[in-house]
Design a protein around this motif. Structure first.
Motif, PDB file in Angstrom:
ATOM      1  N   LYS A 220       0.828  -1.209   0.000  1.00  0.00           N
ATOM      2  CA  LYS A 220       0.000   0.000   0.000  1.00  0.00           C
ATOM      3  C   LYS A 220       0.864   1.261   0.000  1.00  0.00           C
ATOM      4  O   LYS A 220       0.534   2.246  -0.645  1.00  0.00           O
ATOM      5  CB  LYS A 220      -0.959  -0.001   1.188  1.00  0.00           C
ATOM      6  N   MET A 221       1.968   1.246   0.727  1.00  0.00           N
ATOM      7  CA  MET A 221       2.835   2.418   0.768  1.00  0.00           C
ATOM      8  C   MET A 221       3.514   2.643  -0.584  1.00  0.00           C
ATOM      9  O   MET A 221       3.685   3.782  -1.007  1.00  0.00           O
ATOM     10  CB  MET A 221       3.875   2.290   1.887  1.00  0.00           C
TER      11      MET A 221
ATOM     12  N   LEU B 215       0.891   4.199  -2.663  1.00  0.00           N
ATOM     13  CA  LEU B 215       0.713   5.586  -2.233  1.00  0.00           C
ATOM     14  C   LEU B 215       1.832   6.463  -2.780  1.00  0.00           C
ATOM     15  O   LEU B 215       1.582   7.552  -3.286  1.00  0.00           O
ATOM     16  CB  LEU B 215       0.683   5.676  -0.707  1.00  0.00           C
ATOM     17  N   GLN B 216       3.059   6.001  -2.709  1.00  0.00           N
ATOM     18  CA  GLN B 216       4.187   6.784  -3.199  1.00  0.00           C
ATOM     19  C   GLN B 216       4.042   7.046  -4.696  1.00  0.00           C
ATOM     20  O   GLN B 216       4.289   8.161  -5.161  1.00  0.00           O
ATOM     21  CB  GLN B 216       5.501   6.075  -2.903  1.00  0.00           C
TER      22      GLN B 216
ATOM     23  N   MET C  29      -1.732  14.446   1.036  1.00  0.00           N
ATOM     24  CA  MET C  29      -0.905  13.280   1.352  1.00  0.00           C
ATOM     25  C   MET C  29      -1.393  12.590   2.623  1.00  0.00           C
ATOM     26  O   MET C  29      -1.463  11.365   2.687  1.00  0.00           O
ATOM     27  CB  MET C  29       0.556  13.695   1.490  1.00  0.00           C
TER      28      MET C  29
ATOM     29  N   LYS D  83      -4.632  10.706   1.809  1.00  0.00           N
ATOM     30  CA  LYS D  83      -4.376   9.488   1.033  1.00  0.00           C
ATOM     31  C   LYS D  83      -3.763   8.405   1.909  1.00  0.00           C
ATOM     32  O   LYS D  83      -4.143   7.253   1.840  1.00  0.00           O
ATOM     33  CB  LYS D  83      -3.461   9.789  -0.150  1.00  0.00           C
ATOM     34  N   THR D  84      -2.804   8.790   2.740  1.00  0.00           N
ATOM     35  CA  THR D  84      -2.152   7.826   3.621  1.00  0.00           C
ATOM     36  C   THR D  84      -3.155   7.233   4.594  1.00  0.00           C
ATOM     37  O   THR D  84      -3.189   6.018   4.807  1.00  0.00           O
ATOM     38  CB  THR D  84      -0.998   8.493   4.391  1.00  0.00           C
ATOM     39  N   GLN D  85      -3.983   8.089   5.166  1.00  0.00           N
ATOM     40  CA  GLN D  85      -4.969   7.614   6.133  1.00  0.00           C
ATOM     41  C   GLN D  85      -5.961   6.657   5.480  1.00  0.00           C
ATOM     42  O   GLN D  85      -6.290   5.618   6.041  1.00  0.00           O
ATOM     43  CB  GLN D  85      -5.692   8.804   6.750  1.00  0.00           C
TER      44      GLN D  85
ATOM     45  N   THR E 104      -4.190   3.257   4.649  1.00  0.00           N
ATOM     46  CA  THR E 104      -3.766   2.437   5.781  1.00  0.00           C
ATOM     47  C   THR E 104      -4.916   2.090   6.718  1.00  0.00           C
ATOM     48  O   THR E 104      -4.715   1.386   7.688  1.00  0.00           O
ATOM     49  CB  THR E 104      -2.646   3.136   6.578  1.00  0.00           C
TER      50      THR E 104
ATOM     51  N   GLY F 293       0.813   6.062   9.857  1.00  0.00           N
ATOM     52  CA  GLY F 293      -0.050   6.213   8.708  1.00  0.00           C
ATOM     53  C   GLY F 293      -0.672   7.585   8.614  1.00  0.00           C
ATOM     54  O   GLY F 293      -1.685   7.760   7.975  1.00  0.00           O
TER      55      GLY F 293
ATOM     56  N   GLY G 128       0.663  10.266   7.138  1.00  0.00           N
ATOM     57  CA  GLY G 128       1.157  11.059   6.034  1.00  0.00           C
ATOM     58  C   GLY G 128       2.541  11.637   6.259  1.00  0.00           C
ATOM     59  O   GLY G 128       3.038  12.379   5.440  1.00  0.00           O
TER      60      GLY G 128
ATOM     61  N   PHE H 168       5.557  10.452   5.960  1.00  0.00           N
ATOM     62  CA  PHE H 168       6.557   9.556   5.439  1.00  0.00           C
ATOM     63  C   PHE H 168       7.459  10.310   4.488  1.00  0.00           C
ATOM     64  O   PHE H 168       7.001  11.158   3.742  1.00  0.00           O
ATOM     65  CB  PHE H 168       5.898   8.377   4.694  1.00  0.00           C
TER      66      PHE H 168
END
Length: 111
Positions: free
Chosen positions: A17-18, A21-22, A86, A89-91, A94, A104, A106, A108
């Protein structure tokens, strides 16, 4: 042993998932504006300045300082929007992974 296998599965899922996301973040572009839209900037998902637009009415002799301030403000607006996007999206990516609070969110390092 079953808990360890579940944890390993979660870690692999998180890693996938990360990575997704990236990729999404790198393709994203965010616009920010100031001066009622007279100055706008576009940032990439990595925070690189991709575009700058200045209304010609601001290009008057002796008003350079105002223009500089508006550019800085437009950049700050775009940066805030990028950080918010960001984090969202991260939330959302995850959610359901059972991460501890604070993970999670954001924060990162991309780049």
């Amino acid at each position: 042993m079953k808990d360890l296998m579940g944890l390993m599965s979660k870690a692999k899922e998180m890693q996938a998932k990360m990575a997704e996301l990236q990729d999404e973040v790198e393709k994203m572009e965010v616009a920010g504006a100031s001066g009622g839209g007279l100055v706008s900037v576009t940032l990439s998902g990595k925070g690189d300045l991709k575009g700058l637009s200045i209304d010609p009415s601001l290009m008057k002799e002796g008003e350079g300082e105002i223009l500089e301030d508006l550019i800085v403000a437009a950049h700050a607006d775009a940066r805030t929007k990028l950080e918010t996007a960001m984090a969202e999206k991260t939330q959302s990516m995850t959610a359901g992974l059972g991460l501890p609070p604070g993970m999670g969110g954001g924060k990162f390092p991309f780049g």
